[in-house]
Write a protein that holds these residues in place. Structure first.
Motif, PDB file in Angstrom:
ATOM      1  N   LEU A  27       0.851  -0.989  -0.176  1.00  0.00           N
ATOM      2  CA  LEU A  27       0.058  -0.063   0.162  1.00  0.00           C
ATOM      3  C   LEU A  27       0.973   1.127   0.011  1.00  0.00           C
ATOM      4  CD1 LEU A  27      -2.886  -0.997   2.374  1.00  0.00           C
ATOM      5  CD2 LEU A  27      -3.156  -0.601  -0.062  1.00  0.00           C
ATOM      6  N   ALA A  28       1.904   1.305   0.785  1.00  0.00           N
ATOM      7  CA  ALA A  28       2.960   2.255   0.658  1.00  0.00           C
ATOM      8  C   ALA A  28       3.422   2.401  -0.615  1.00  0.00           C
ATOM      9  CB  ALA A  28       3.899   1.998   1.943  1.00  0.00           C
ATOM     10  N   ASN A  29       3.840   1.364  -1.222  1.00  0.00           N
ATOM     11  CA  ASN A  29       4.599   1.499  -2.567  1.00  0.00           C
ATOM     12  C   ASN A  29       3.457   2.153  -3.523  1.00  0.00           C
ATOM     13  OD1 ASN A  29       6.833   0.658  -1.482  1.00  0.00           O
ATOM     14  ND2 ASN A  29       6.788  -1.390  -2.352  1.00  0.00           N
ATOM     15  N   TRP A  75       1.876   8.866  -6.526  1.00  0.00           N
ATOM     16  CA  TRP A  75       1.587  10.015  -6.512  1.00  0.00           C
ATOM     17  C   TRP A  75       2.757  11.088  -6.352  1.00  0.00           C
ATOM     18  CZ3 TRP A  75      -2.401  11.037  -9.342  1.00  0.00           C
ATOM     19  CH2 TRP A  75      -3.570  10.213  -9.223  1.00  0.00           C
ATOM     20  N   LEU A  76       3.818  10.552  -5.794  1.00  0.00           N
ATOM     21  CA  LEU A  76       5.056  11.416  -5.450  1.00  0.00           C
ATOM     22  C   LEU A  76       5.766  11.872  -6.825  1.00  0.00           C
ATOM     23  CD1 LEU A  76       6.576   9.614  -2.474  1.00  0.00           C
ATOM     24  CD2 LEU A  76       4.872  11.602  -2.661  1.00  0.00           C
ATOM     25  N   GLY A  94      -6.772   5.826 -13.047  1.00  0.00           N
ATOM     26  CA  GLY A  94      -7.144   5.034 -11.751  1.00  0.00           C
ATOM     27  C   GLY A  94      -6.333   3.807 -11.519  1.00  0.00           C
ATOM     28  N   ILE A  95      -5.091   3.694 -12.032  1.00  0.00           N
ATOM     29  CA  ILE A  95      -4.227   2.690 -11.743  1.00  0.00           C
ATOM     30  C   ILE A  95      -3.698   2.390 -10.512  1.00  0.00           C
ATOM     31  CG2 ILE A  95      -1.986   3.709 -12.632  1.00  0.00           C
ATOM     32  CD1 ILE A  95      -2.977  -0.079 -13.466  1.00  0.00           C
ATOM     33  N   ILE A  96      -3.425   3.543  -9.890  1.00  0.00           N
ATOM     34  CA  ILE A  96      -2.958   3.582  -8.641  1.00  0.00           C
ATOM     35  C   ILE A  96      -4.147   3.054  -7.362  1.00  0.00           C
ATOM     36  CG2 ILE A  96      -2.032   4.918  -6.655  1.00  0.00           C
ATOM     37  CD1 ILE A  96      -0.444   6.583  -8.451  1.00  0.00           C
ATOM     38  N   ARG A  97      -5.030   3.617  -7.710  1.00  0.00           N
ATOM     39  CA  ARG A  97      -6.302   3.223  -6.849  1.00  0.00           C
ATOM     40  C   ARG A  97      -6.660   1.783  -6.976  1.00  0.00           C
ATOM     41  NH1 ARG A  97     -11.739   6.335  -8.129  1.00  0.00           N
ATOM     42  NH2 ARG A  97     -11.702   5.014 -10.196  1.00  0.00           N
ATOM     43  N   SER A  98      -6.680   1.222  -8.208  1.00  0.00           N
ATOM     44  CA  SER A  98      -7.031  -0.078  -8.477  1.00  0.00           C
ATOM     45  C   SER A  98      -5.984  -0.998  -7.730  1.00  0.00           C
ATOM     46  CB  SER A  98      -7.251  -0.453 -10.062  1.00  0.00           C
ATOM     47  OG  SER A  98      -5.963  -0.138 -10.708  1.00  0.00           O
ATOM     48  N   ALA A  99      -4.579  -0.565  -7.880  1.00  0.00           N
ATOM     49  CA  ALA A  99      -3.663  -1.192  -7.246  1.00  0.00           C
ATOM     50  C   ALA A  99      -3.658  -1.339  -5.667  1.00  0.00           C
ATOM     51  CB  ALA A  99      -2.147  -0.694  -7.651  1.00  0.00           C
TER      52      ALA A  99
END
Length: 439
Positions: A53-55, A60-61, A117-122
């Motif tokens: 989750l942290a990765n 977004w950084l 939405g790739i980060i949210r889905s990840a």
């Protein structure tokens, strides 16, 4: 005076019970779970979930990259006229020629604005994977309860048979004393005494075998729960916990009405949720990405291609990227997801089918034990009456010692049947409760 004696006896009994270590089957469930090495898997799953989750959140950084290159090319960009011709028109003026060896060092900073939405889905996929792993671990740990049932009720059965063996030895010893008295009175002979001695030795041999099995069962249970189960440890029958012998236990009137709370079903549901999340990630992978970037560097040439010298430069702007190559495989990716969902449904149907078969068998076993116990007590009562009558007949010289021994053994077998059927009834009920996980 009677009241004082009653209080004193009650106090002594209470002190004895408190001084004796006791353990229940519920305690064994909890201890086996905490002792089993697989329990450590939960901590590993939690840590892995936190790291993933942290990765994912760090997507977004701002992303920073550095590139450097040195090249040599066989030709460079030139104007379609030479410097001699240009000097003839404009005296002293010439256009520099670029070097064929070129160098560049650049650093780029990018910031994602929209990733489709790739980060949210990840992040959702990470949580779904962790939940699926937890439920899978829970289903594996739940299987320990069945092993606890086998060992715990095995211990109880050995306890009951040992107690019955002690009663049998006392019974034989009492009749031995009766025969000795009859020998002294001249109404019995030495062979009658020897017959009882043989039976008493057989009973003592049986006690040795029972105690050996008793010790083995306790050792295995101790290893499973991570706690020493000594001879002084009292294993409480589940009936004592409810204050009654499961007389209120009711089976479902219809096998179609049973409900289950098995962790295996939750594990399959979690696996299905994980597959659905993977399907959403495919959709996110088809979306374009939009981001901001700024690039700064130093090289020859710089942005001015007509300046053949080392110069600093920078570029800033908005970038859109869209990988349309995934459109080639999206249909098959969707079909794979659908196939995986169908496979999960098949596993669930197989599990429910097998469980239903188990419940039918266990339901029949419980009913059989209930019916057997109804007649067991009456059989013991009749066998006891027959044995007592045989003892009287022996004293009157009507039957032989062999006949009495036969009746004593018949009574003992009847009492063993009662003890065995009671333990099997308890075990059958707990197996039924294990299969449905409805306590």
């Amino acid at each position: 005076m009677k009241k004082v004696l009653f209080i004193l006896c009650a106090s002594l009994i209470s002190m004895y019970i408190k001084g004796q270590e006791t353990i229940t089957i519920t305690d064994c469930y909890e201890l086996a779970r905490s002792n089993y090495p697989l329990i450590k898997q939960y901590e590993l799953i939690d840590k892995l979930e936190q790291y993933n989750l942290a990765n994912a959140g760090k997507g977004w950084l701002p992303q920073f990259s550095v590139n450097a290159r040195a090249t040599y090319q066989n030709d460079v960009t030139k104007l379609p006229f030479d410097n001699d011709w240009l000097s003839g028109i404009i005296p002293g003026f010439s256009i520099p020629t670029l070097s064929k060896d070129q160098y560049q060092v650049a650093a780029e900073l990018t910031q994602t604005v929209w990733d489709g939405g790739i980060i949210r889905s990840a992040r959702k996929l990470t949580r779904a994977q962790a939940m699926a792993e937890r439920e899978k671990t829970e289903s594996e740990l739940y299987n320990l309860n069945e092993r606890v049932n086998q060992l715990y009720f095995g211990c109880l059965l050995q306890d009951a048979l040992i107690n019955q063996n002690i009663i049998l030895q006392k019974e034989l010893q009492t009749n031995m004393e009766r025969i000795i008295a009859m020998i002294d009175n001249g109404v019995a002979n030495e062979s009658d005494k020897e017959s009882l001695e043989v039976e008493l030795l057989n009973a003592r041999q049986q006690e040795i075998e029972l105690k050996s099995g008793h010790k083995a069962y306790r050792r295995m249970l101790g290893v499973l729960i991570g706690k020493d189960i000594t001879e002084n440890t009292k294993l409480l029958p589940p009936s004592l916990l409810n204050g009654e012998y499961y007389s209120s236990f009711q089976l479902s009137p219809s096998l179609g009405d049973w409900g289950m709370n098995r962790p295996e079903l939750r594990a399959l549901d979690a696996q299905r949720n994980l597959t659905d999340t993977q399907n959403k990630q495919i959709t996110a992978g088809l979306m374009p990405r939009i981001g901001l970037f700024v690039q700064g560097g130093y090289g020859r040439p710089g942005l001015n291609m007509l300046e053949d010298s080392f110069e600093p430069f920078y570029i800033a702007g908005v970038r859109l990227s869209w990988n349309l190559g995934k459109l080639y495989t999206v249909k098959n990716d969707r079909r794979k997801i659908e196939t995986n969902l169908n496979a999960i449904d098949v596993k669930k149907d197989i599990f429910l089918f097998n469980v239903k078969m188990q419940l039918v068998q266990q339901h029949t076993e419980i009913q059989k034990m209930n019916e057997l116990l109804k007649s067991d007590e009456e059989i013991v009562r009749l066998r006891t009456n027959i044995k007592k009558a045989a003892e009287v007949k022996l004293e009157n010289g009507v039957i032989s010692v062999t006949d009495l021994i036969r009746e004593i053994n018949a009574e003992d077998l009847a009492k063993q049947s009662v003890a065995t059927h009671r333990i099997r009834q308890l075990m059958s009920i707990h197996n039924y409760m294990y299969t449905t996980n409805n306590k």
